[in-house]
Design a protein around this motif. Structure first.
Motif, PDB file in Angstrom:
ATOM      1  N   SER A 162       0.822  -1.217   0.000  1.00 33.02           N
ATOM      2  CA  SER A 162       0.000   0.000   0.000  1.00 33.02           C
ATOM      3  C   SER A 162       0.853   1.263   0.000  1.00 33.02           C
ATOM      4  O   SER A 162       0.645   2.169  -0.818  1.00 33.02           O
ATOM      5  CB  SER A 162      -0.925   0.019   1.224  1.00 33.02           C
ATOM      6  OG  SER A 162      -1.778  -1.090   1.229  1.00 33.02           O
ATOM      7  N   SER A 217      -5.321  -4.337  -5.481  1.00 26.31           N
ATOM      8  CA  SER A 217      -5.163  -3.753  -4.151  1.00 26.31           C
ATOM      9  C   SER A 217      -4.713  -2.304  -4.288  1.00 26.31           C
ATOM     10  O   SER A 217      -4.010  -1.956  -5.242  1.00 26.31           O
ATOM     11  CB  SER A 217      -4.155  -4.547  -3.314  1.00 26.31           C
ATOM     12  OG  SER A 217      -2.880  -4.537  -3.910  1.00 26.31           O
ATOM     13  N   ASP A 261     -13.960  -5.938  -2.635  1.00 32.20           N
ATOM     14  CA  ASP A 261     -14.052  -5.453  -1.250  1.00 32.20           C
ATOM     15  C   ASP A 261     -13.429  -6.483  -0.317  1.00 32.20           C
ATOM     16  O   ASP A 261     -14.073  -7.462   0.074  1.00 32.20           O
ATOM     17  CB  ASP A 261     -15.517  -5.210  -0.902  1.00 32.20           C
ATOM     18  CG  ASP A 261     -15.699  -4.640   0.502  1.00 32.20           C
ATOM     19  OD1 ASP A 261     -14.711  -4.553   1.253  1.00 32.20           O
ATOM     20  OD2 ASP A 261     -16.847  -4.287   0.843  1.00 32.20           O
ATOM     21  N   ASP A 262     -12.169  -6.263   0.048  1.00 35.37           N
ATOM     22  CA  ASP A 262     -11.452  -7.248   0.850  1.00 35.37           C
ATOM     23  C   ASP A 262     -11.970  -7.342   2.279  1.00 35.37           C
ATOM     24  O   ASP A 262     -11.800  -8.375   2.929  1.00 35.37           O
ATOM     25  CB  ASP A 262      -9.960  -6.933   0.846  1.00 35.37           C
ATOM     26  CG  ASP A 262      -9.279  -7.385  -0.440  1.00 35.37           C
ATOM     27  OD1 ASP A 262      -9.335  -8.585  -0.731  1.00 35.37           O
ATOM     28  OD2 ASP A 262      -8.724  -6.543  -1.154  1.00 35.37           O
ATOM     29  N   VAL A 263     -12.592  -6.286   2.791  1.00 33.89           N
ATOM     30  CA  VAL A 263     -13.227  -6.388   4.110  1.00 33.89           C
ATOM     31  C   VAL A 263     -14.349  -7.429   4.049  1.00 33.89           C
ATOM     32  O   VAL A 263     -14.487  -8.275   4.939  1.00 33.89           O
ATOM     33  CB  VAL A 263     -13.768  -5.025   4.574  1.00 33.89           C
ATOM     34  CG1 VAL A 263     -14.542  -5.173   5.890  1.00 33.89           C
ATOM     35  CG2 VAL A 263     -12.635  -4.014   4.750  1.00 33.89           C
ATOM     36  N   SER A 269      -2.785  -3.916   1.052  1.00 31.06           N
ATOM     37  CA  SER A 269      -4.146  -3.507   1.431  1.00 31.06           C
ATOM     38  C   SER A 269      -5.074  -4.702   1.605  1.00 31.06           C
ATOM     39  O   SER A 269      -5.968  -4.684   2.455  1.00 31.06           O
ATOM     40  CB  SER A 269      -4.722  -2.525   0.408  1.00 31.06           C
ATOM     41  OG  SER A 269      -4.947  -3.147  -0.848  1.00 31.06           O
ATOM     42  N   GLN A 303      -4.513  -6.057   5.059  1.00 28.58           N
ATOM     43  CA  GLN A 303      -5.096  -5.178   6.064  1.00 28.58           C
ATOM     44  C   GLN A 303      -6.613  -5.317   6.116  1.00 28.58           C
ATOM     45  O   GLN A 303      -7.216  -5.466   7.188  1.00 28.58           O
ATOM     46  CB  GLN A 303      -4.710  -3.735   5.764  1.00 28.58           C
ATOM     47  CG  GLN A 303      -3.216  -3.456   5.879  1.00 28.58           C
ATOM     48  CD  GLN A 303      -2.821  -2.105   5.325  1.00 28.58           C
ATOM     49  OE1 GLN A 303      -3.487  -1.547   4.451  1.00 28.58           O
ATOM     50  NE2 GLN A 303      -1.723  -1.554   5.822  1.00 28.58           N
ATOM     51  N   GLN A 304      -7.243  -5.291   4.951  1.00 29.31           N
ATOM     52  CA  GLN A 304      -8.706  -5.261   4.905  1.00 29.31           C
ATOM     53  C   GLN A 304      -9.324  -6.621   5.204  1.00 29.31           C
ATOM     54  O   GLN A 304     -10.385  -6.701   5.836  1.00 29.31           O
ATOM     55  CB  GLN A 304      -9.156  -4.725   3.556  1.00 29.31           C
ATOM     56  CG  GLN A 304      -8.792  -3.260   3.355  1.00 29.31           C
ATOM     57  CD  GLN A 304      -9.009  -2.775   1.938  1.00 29.31           C
ATOM     58  OE1 GLN A 304      -9.684  -3.415   1.138  1.00 29.31           O
ATOM     59  NE2 GLN A 304      -8.415  -1.637   1.614  1.00 29.31           N
ATOM     60  N   ARG A 305      -8.690  -7.691   4.764  1.00 27.08           N
ATOM     61  CA  ARG A 305      -9.208  -9.014   5.111  1.00 27.08           C
ATOM     62  C   ARG A 305      -9.119  -9.246   6.613  1.00 27.08           C
ATOM     63  O   ARG A 305     -10.022  -9.824   7.221  1.00 27.08           O
ATOM     64  CB  ARG A 305      -8.458 -10.098   4.331  1.00 27.08           C
ATOM     65  CG  ARG A 305      -8.777 -10.076   2.857  1.00 27.08           C
ATOM     66  CD  ARG A 305      -7.905 -10.983   2.006  1.00 27.08           C
ATOM     67  NE  ARG A 305      -8.080 -10.651   0.598  1.00 27.08           N
ATOM     68  CZ  ARG A 305      -7.385 -11.177  -0.399  1.00 27.08           C
ATOM     69  NH1 ARG A 305      -6.443 -12.074  -0.145  1.00 27.08           N
ATOM     70  NH2 ARG A 305      -7.609 -10.794  -1.640  1.00 27.08           N
ATOM     71  N   GLU A 338      -9.362  -6.910   8.786  1.00 32.95           N
ATOM     72  CA  GLU A 338     -10.458  -6.112   9.358  1.00 32.95           C
ATOM     73  C   GLU A 338     -11.772  -6.879   9.304  1.00 32.95           C
ATOM     74  O   GLU A 338     -12.555  -6.891  10.277  1.00 32.95           O
ATOM     75  CB  GLU A 338     -10.578  -4.800   8.577  1.00 32.95           C
ATOM     76  CG  GLU A 338     -11.673  -3.883   9.077  1.00 32.95           C
ATOM     77  CD  GLU A 338     -11.793  -2.601   8.254  1.00 32.95           C
ATOM     78  OE1 GLU A 338     -12.854  -1.953   8.320  1.00 32.95           O
ATOM     79  OE2 GLU A 338     -10.822  -2.257   7.534  1.00 32.95           O
TER      80      GLU A 338
END
Length: 358
Positions: free
Chosen positions: A144, A166, A182-184, A214, A217-219, A221
């Motif tokens: 990132s 990403s 949307d990795d979250v 990213s 990080q988002q997964r 989250e």
């Protein structure tokens, strides 16, 4: 007599102009090599008055020739050319960009430039794309923050940047568009699956991708939004595994030794790790441990089909990069390009695996 002299002078001038313009302008870069440094724009062209260059860019931008040099050239900076997921992305991109060149939609492209999962390498490749006079550059960032100078330098050079898979820190503000998923949500799909399969909870391990990416990080989250917020579950550790299946296997061995029967799930940021982790659990007689990851590669999908892996979260990487290439075509055609295109994740289990297994 004077008319003959003038005519002779004009003919000589035209001949000199043709020689100057004939120095390899139609030579394409090697399709699997970096852009040739000796094919960079001539110094005299680079020193053209700024107002004239801007006017040329404005006049041709609707046709995709963002730098006004008479050609539309696309750069492609991969994350890597090694792992299965990115090999599929690169293959889809190569096929599509070759077709666009053959159809005359673009004049040329750089071939797959290998980022080696190295942000510094990607920044160097960005400079190569600037030197090659690219109008657009598609980049799949390794990290990132560390890959962000690649995006900023390309944007500063007036290049249309298409970020795929990403984000970097400045993607939202500087890129022409971002094409990803949307990795979250992917993390939440994994967490929800684990909660459903083991309603009584227990201990889980999270095997992370490269720290700073990213998706990592988002997964993470999304996982914290689900099992991480569930009082029935205890996180043993977030283990930096760098997307590496051997490191995920080591994590399984370490935490099985520490927690034994209380270890109920191994949640991984990608499928290379989850399939390796599940194989290790199965080999140790712990088929009850739920392992899940993201990507939906053919190997893990076959494991789901065979019943040796419960599920995976399918990420349509080819769909992401093709959306990015479609954005280039829209820009070339003077059409509106959205700031972001989202390709949905899909939870794949035994119930729907046949839809995705080739």
């Amino acid at each position: 007599m004077m008319k003959k002299v003038i005519a002779t002078l004009m003919t000589a001038a035209m001949a000199m102009s043709l020689v100057a313009c004939g120095g390899g302008g139609d030579t394409a870069p090697a399709q699997d090599a970096g852009p040739a440094q000796d094919e960079a724009p001539a110094a005299d062209d680079a020193e053209a008055p700024a107002d004239d260059a801007a006017a040329a860019g404005d006049a041709t931008a609707a046709g995709g020739d963002l730098n006004g040099d008479g050609k539309i050239v696309v750069g492609y900076i991969s994350k890597n050319t090694v792992d299965v997921f990115h090999a599929q992305i690169n293959g889809a991109a190569e096929e599509k960009l070759n077709a666009l060149k053959e159809e005359g939609v673009i004049d040329d492209w750089t071939g797959i430039l290998d980022g080696n999962t190295d942000a510094a390498k990607q920044c160097d490749l960005a400079q190569d794309c600037i030197n090659y006079n690219c109008d657009y550059v598609i980049i799949l960032p390794a990290e990132s923050t560390a890959s962000d100078p690649a995006v900023t330098s390309l944007s500063d050079a007036g290049i249309g940047v298409i970020v795929v898979n990403s984000k970097t820190d400045s993607t939202d503000s500087l890129a022409l568009t971002y094409c990803g998923s949307d990795d979250v949500f992917a993390g939440e799909l994994m967490g929800q699956y684990v909660q459903e399969k083991v309603p009584d909870g227990g201990v889980y391990v999270h095997c992370q991708g490269i720290i700073g990416n990213s998706a990592q990080q988002q997964r993470g989250e999304g996982i914290m939004n689900t099992v991480g917020a569930d009082s029935k579950w205890t996180l043993a550790a977030d283990v930096p595994c760098d997307w590496d299946p051997s490191k995920a296997v080591n994590a399984v061995d370490d935490y099985l030794a520490q927690y034994g029967d209380d270890l109920k799930a191994v949640i991984c940021d990608n499928d290379d790790m989850s399939s390796a982790a599940q194989t290790e659990c199965n080999a140790k007689g712990r088929e009850d441990i739920v392992c899940i990851g993201v990507d939906g590669n053919q190997g893990p999908l076959q494991m789901v089909k065979d019943g040796t892996l419960g599920a995976t979260v399918l990420q349509d990487g080819a769909g992401q990069v093709l959306a990015g290439i479609d954005a280039v075509v829209k820009s070339v055609n003077g059409e509106t390009v959205e700031k972001e295109y989202s390709i949905p994740f899909v939870l794949v289990t035994s119930e729907n695996v046949d839809e995705y297994l080739k």
